[in-house]
Structures are given as structure tokens and as C-alpha cells.
Scaffold this motif. Structure first.
Motif, PDB file in Angstrom:
ATOM      1  N   PHE A 128       0.838  -1.197   0.000  1.00 20.22           N
ATOM      2  CA  PHE A 128       0.000   0.000   0.000  1.00 20.22           C
ATOM      3  C   PHE A 128       0.876   1.251   0.000  1.00 20.22           C
ATOM      4  N   LEU A 129       0.481   2.205  -0.821  1.00 18.10           N
ATOM      5  CA  LEU A 129       1.098   3.524  -0.797  1.00 18.10           C
ATOM      6  C   LEU A 129       0.056   4.501  -0.279  1.00 18.10           C
ATOM      7  N   VAL A 130       0.450   5.330   0.661  1.00 24.36           N
ATOM      8  CA  VAL A 130      -0.425   6.375   1.182  1.00 24.36           C
ATOM      9  C   VAL A 130       0.175   7.701   0.752  1.00 24.36           C
ATOM     10  N   ALA A 180      -7.918  12.051   6.718  1.00 23.31           N
ATOM     11  CA  ALA A 180      -8.899  12.331   5.672  1.00 23.31           C
ATOM     12  C   ALA A 180      -8.196  12.978   4.487  1.00 23.31           C
ATOM     13  N   GLY A 181      -8.646  12.647   3.294  1.00 24.80           N
ATOM     14  CA  GLY A 181      -8.131  13.274   2.088  1.00 24.80           C
ATOM     15  C   GLY A 181      -6.944  12.578   1.451  1.00 24.80           C
ATOM     16  N   VAL A 182      -6.432  11.504   2.075  1.00 26.52           N
ATOM     17  CA  VAL A 182      -5.271  10.824   1.489  1.00 26.52           C
ATOM     18  C   VAL A 182      -5.720   9.916   0.338  1.00 26.52           C
ATOM     19  N   THR A 183      -4.755   9.542  -0.477  1.00 30.02           N
ATOM     20  CA  THR A 183      -4.969   8.560  -1.537  1.00 30.02           C
ATOM     21  C   THR A 183      -4.199   7.312  -1.173  1.00 30.02           C
ATOM     22  N   VAL A 184      -4.873   6.169  -1.200  1.00 27.70           N
ATOM     23  CA  VAL A 184      -4.259   4.884  -0.917  1.00 27.70           C
ATOM     24  C   VAL A 184      -4.215   4.084  -2.198  1.00 27.70           C
ATOM     25  N   ASP A 185      -3.006   3.720  -2.645  1.00 30.31           N
ATOM     26  CA  ASP A 185      -2.827   2.880  -3.808  1.00 30.31           C
ATOM     27  C   ASP A 185      -2.683   1.439  -3.371  1.00 30.31           C
TER      28      ASP A 185
END
Length: 80
Positions: free
Chosen positions: A51-53, A67-72
Motif C-alpha cells: 500500500f502507498l499512502v 482524511a483526504g489521502v490517496t491509498v494505492d
């Protein structure tokens, strides 16, 4: 709200969806939520995924997700 982006086998496990929104307090919570939402096929992928945050590798599945992060979601790739 968190944006979850799926790649390779993770994308296939969610029926081709490339991204979606979710609300979760931690990566572990997010994994549980996504498994409930999409089924055990995705759950199996998530067990071995990286996982990338916001572009940074995340190994702490209990740590808070702001809140607002993107998780790959990056499943293991063949040949590498």
C-alpha cells in the motif's frame, strides 16, 4: 474521505474499477471495509498487497489514515 486506487490484480478483483471513495480510520479498517464491499476475491489480494499512502510506502496497518489521502493498492506483480 479517502481515495482508493486499484492496480493490476486488485483492479480485476473489483471488476475493473480504477478508484473509489471510502472512509476508514486505519489501513486495517480499510482492508476490512473493502473486503466486505467487494468480497473475498479482493480480500485475498489485499492480504498480500503493498500500500502507498499519498505515494509513500505504508507498512503500519494500525496507524491512522488522515482524511483526504490517496491509498494505492499494489498487488504482487509477476516477475518482480
Amino acid at each position: 474521505m479517502i481515495t482508493v486506487r486499484y492496480f493490476a490484480g486488485a483492479r480485476a478483483a473489483v471488476g475493473g474499477v480504477s478508484s473509489e471513495a471510502a472512509e476508514a480510520a486505519s489501513l486495517e479498517h480499510l482492508i476490512e471495509l473493502l473486503t466486505e464491499r467487494h468480497g473475498e476475491r479482493l480480500g485475498l489480494v489485499l492480504k498480500s498487497a503493498s500500500f502507498l499512502v499519498d505515494g509513500l510506502s505504508c507498512h503500519d496497518r494500525q496507524g491512522p489514515l488522515p482524511a483526504g489521502v490517496t491509498v494505492d493498492v499494489l498487488p504482487p506483480f509477476a516477475g518482480g
